[in-house]
Write an enzyme that holds these catalytic residues in place. Structure first.
Site, PDB file in Angstrom:
ATOM      1  N   LYS A   1     110.892  -7.306  12.502  1.00  0.00           N
ATOM      2  CA  LYS A   1     110.998  -6.472  11.310  1.00  0.00           C
ATOM      3  C   LYS A   1     112.136  -5.472  11.470  1.00  0.00           C
ATOM      4  O   LYS A   1     112.210  -4.841  12.527  1.00  0.00           O
ATOM      5  CB  LYS A   1     109.661  -5.747  11.148  1.00  0.00           C
ATOM      6  CG  LYS A   1     109.617  -4.720  10.062  1.00  0.00           C
ATOM      7  CD  LYS A   1     108.298  -4.028  10.112  1.00  0.00           C
ATOM      8  CE  LYS A   1     108.353  -2.863   9.145  1.00  0.00           C
ATOM      9  NZ  LYS A   1     107.231  -2.022   9.241  1.00  0.00           N
TER      10      LYS A   1
ATOM     11  N   LYS B   1     109.998  -4.291  16.271  1.00  0.00           N
ATOM     12  CA  LYS B   1     110.135  -3.474  15.068  1.00  0.00           C
ATOM     13  C   LYS B   1     111.245  -2.470  15.305  1.00  0.00           C
ATOM     14  O   LYS B   1     111.178  -1.643  16.222  1.00  0.00           O
ATOM     15  CB  LYS B   1     108.819  -2.753  14.770  1.00  0.00           C
ATOM     16  CG  LYS B   1     108.925  -1.802  13.590  1.00  0.00           C
ATOM     17  CD  LYS B   1     107.579  -1.244  13.201  1.00  0.00           C
ATOM     18  CE  LYS B   1     107.705  -0.254  12.053  1.00  0.00           C
ATOM     19  NZ  LYS B   1     106.394   0.221  11.615  1.00  0.00           N
TER      20      LYS B   1
HETATM   21  C1  PBG Z   1     104.078   1.944   9.380  1.00  0.00           C
HETATM   22  C2  PBG Z   1     104.793   0.844   8.698  1.00  0.00           C
HETATM   23  C3  PBG Z   1     106.063   0.919   8.119  1.00  0.00           C
HETATM   24  C4  PBG Z   1     106.267  -0.314   7.481  1.00  0.00           C
HETATM   25  C5  PBG Z   1     105.160  -1.108   7.733  1.00  0.00           C
HETATM   26  N1  PBG Z   1     104.248  -0.385   8.507  1.00  0.00           N
HETATM   27  C6  PBG Z   1     107.025   2.032   7.996  1.00  0.00           C
HETATM   28  C7  PBG Z   1     107.493   2.745   9.182  1.00  0.00           C
HETATM   29  O1  PBG Z   1     107.337   2.320  10.325  1.00  0.00           O
HETATM   30  O2  PBG Z   1     108.043   3.816   8.980  1.00  0.00           O
HETATM   31  C8  PBG Z   1     107.488  -0.649   6.670  1.00  0.00           C
HETATM   32  C9  PBG Z   1     107.326  -1.729   5.661  1.00  0.00           C
HETATM   33  C10 PBG Z   1     108.392  -1.759   4.630  1.00  0.00           C
HETATM   34  O3  PBG Z   1     109.387  -1.007   4.669  1.00  0.00           O
HETATM   35  O4  PBG Z   1     108.240  -2.567   3.708  1.00  0.00           O
HETATM   36  N2  PBG Z   1     103.859   1.850  10.703  1.00  0.00           N
END
Ligand code: PBG
Length: 337
Positions: free
Chosen positions: A262, A201
Site C-alpha cells: 500500500k 505500508k
Molecule cells: C489507518 C489507515 C490508513 C489507511 C488505511 N488504514 C491511513 C493512514 O495510515 O494514515 C489509508 C487508506 C486510504 O488512503 O485509502 N491505519
C-alpha cells in the site's frame, strides 16, 4: 522486385487486430472476485459524502449492511470497514478501540446477522480512529511506543474477532504485531480469523482523502506542528524496496495469512517482487489519493474516469496482486458483470 527480406516475419500487431483476438491473447483479466470494497461507517442515519473522494460516502450501519449485500450480489468477495469515530470516543490511550460496543463492532455484528458468511468482513487493526492525536499507536513523550501499542492492538483484534469479523488487517506498522495478534486470537477462540497484514505500508501523501473521511487529518497536522512523532517513524520510506521484502518475510513468519502492499500505483515494483519472492496471497490497496486523482481528472473532463479506473486496476493485477482494495470496487464490478 518486392523487398521481402526487409519486412519482419514476426508482427506483434497481428494479434491486436480484432477485439476478439485481443481478448483471446490477454494475459490478465480483471474480475469482481479480485476486488475488495472499503466502506466508511458513521453514527448518523443520513449518508455524508467525502468531499475529496467524489462518489464515496460515509454510511450508516444499515447503509453498510446494504452495501455489503450489494458487494455479495456483484461477486465482490469482501468489504473492509473503517469507522468514523466521534470525538468523545478519542483518547490518548485509545481505549474505545477495544470496546465491544464501538461502532465498527456493531457494524460487523449487523452484517453477520444479515449476511452470515456470504461476504467477507475485513477490519483494520490500528489505533488512528481512536487516538486524540490521530496516530496509529500510543504516544509517550512525543514518540510512538511500539510494545505498549501492540498490547492494545491485540485487545482490539480480540473484540473484532468476537464481533464476527473474518479478517483482521493490522495497518499500524508496529514491529511484532502480527505474531502477537495471532497468539492473542488463538488464545481467545479466534483460531479461524485470518490476518491480512499491511506488511509494506508506505508513509504516503496519497492517504490524505482517507484522513479527511475519518476526520483524523487535523489532529495529525496539529501533532506534527507540535514537533511530535510523524507517521514516517513507523510507515515505510518510499525510497525502500528491499525493506518491504523484509517486512513481508517477518509478517509471514509471524503467521500472516495474506500480505498487503500500500499504496498500489506507486509500488507496482513492490507488488511484483513480493508475489515473485514469496508466492503468497498478495493484496494491494489502491488508496484514497489514487482514487481522488482519477476522479478529479475525470470530473474535469481531462481523462475518461471509467477507463482509467479499469486500466489502473488491471495493471495492479498484472504486477502480481491477487486482490485489490479499491473505492472503485462496486462501479468496476458492475462494469465487469
Ligand atoms: C489507518 C489507515 C490508513 C489507511 C488505511 N488504514 C491511513 C493512514 O495510515 O494514515 C489509508 C487508506 C486510504 O488512503 O485509502 N491505519
Amino acid at each position: 522486385m518486392p523487398h521481402h527480406g526487409s519486412f519482419p516475419t514476426t508482427r506483434l500487431r497481428r494479434n491486436r487486430q480484432h477485439e476478439w483476438l485481443r481478448r483471446a491473447v490477454a494475459e490478465t483479466a480483471l474480475a469482481p472476485a479480485d476486488l475488495i470494497w472499503p466502506l466508511f461507517v458513521h453514527e448518523h442515519e443520513a449518508s455524508l459524502p467525502v468531499a475529496s473522494m467524489p462518489g464515496v460516502e460515509r454510511l450508516s450501519i444499515d447503509g453498510v449492511v446494504k452495501a455489503a449485500d450489494e458487494a455479495r450480489s456483484l461477486g465482490i468477495p469482501a468489504v473492509a470497514l473503517f469507522p468514523v469515530v466521534e470525538g468523545k470516543h478519542k483518547s490518548d490511550d485509545a481505549r474505545h478501540a477495544f470496546d465491544p460496543e464501538n461502532l465498527v463492532c456493531r457494524t460487523v455484528r449487523a452484517i453477520r446477522k444479515q449476511l452470515g458468511d456470504t461476504v467477507g468482513i475485513i477490519c483494520d487493526v490500528a489505533l488512528d480512529p481512536y487516538t486524540s492525536h490521530g496516530h496509529d499507536g500510543l504516544l509517550r513523550d512525543g514518540r510512538i511506543v511500539n510494545d505498549e501499542t501492540v498490547e492494545v492492538l491485540c485487545r482490539q483484534a480480540i473484540v473484532l474477532a468476537a464481533a464476527g469479523c473474518h479478517v483482521v488487517a493490522p495497518s499500524d506498522m508496529m514491529d511484532g504485531r502480527v505474531g502477537a495478534i495471532r497468539r492473542a486470537l488463538d488464545g481467545a477462540g479466534g483460531q479461524d480469523v485470518c490476518i491480512l497484514s499491511y506488511a509494506a505500508k508506505y508513509a504516503s501523501a496519497f492517504y490524505g482523502p482517507f484522513r479527511d473521511a475519518l476526520g483524523s487529518g487535523g489532529a495529525l497536522a496539529t501533532a506534527s506542528s507540535l514537533g511530535v512523532a510523524d507517521k514516517k517513524t513507523y510507515q515505510m520510506d518510499p525510497a525502500n524496496g528491499d525493506e518491504a521484502l523484509r517486512e513481508v518475510a517477518l509478517d509471514l513468519a509471524e503467521g500472516a495469512d495474506m500480505v498487503m502492499v500500500k499504496p498500489a500505483l506507486t509500488a507496482l515494483d513492490i507488488i511484483h517482487r513480493v508475489k515473485q519472492s514469496f508466492g503468497v496471497p498478495t493484496f494491494a490497496y489502491q488508496v484514497s489519493g489514487e482514487y481522488a486523482m482519477i476522479q478529479a481528472a475525470a470530473d474535469n473532463g481531462w481523462i475518461d474516469g471509467k477507463k482509467a479506473a479499469l486500466e489502473s486496476l488491471l495493471v495492479i493485477k498484472r504486477a502480481g496482486a491477487d486482490c485489490i482494495l479499491t473505492y472503485f470496487a462496486p462501479d468496476v464490478a458492475r462494469e465487469l458483470k
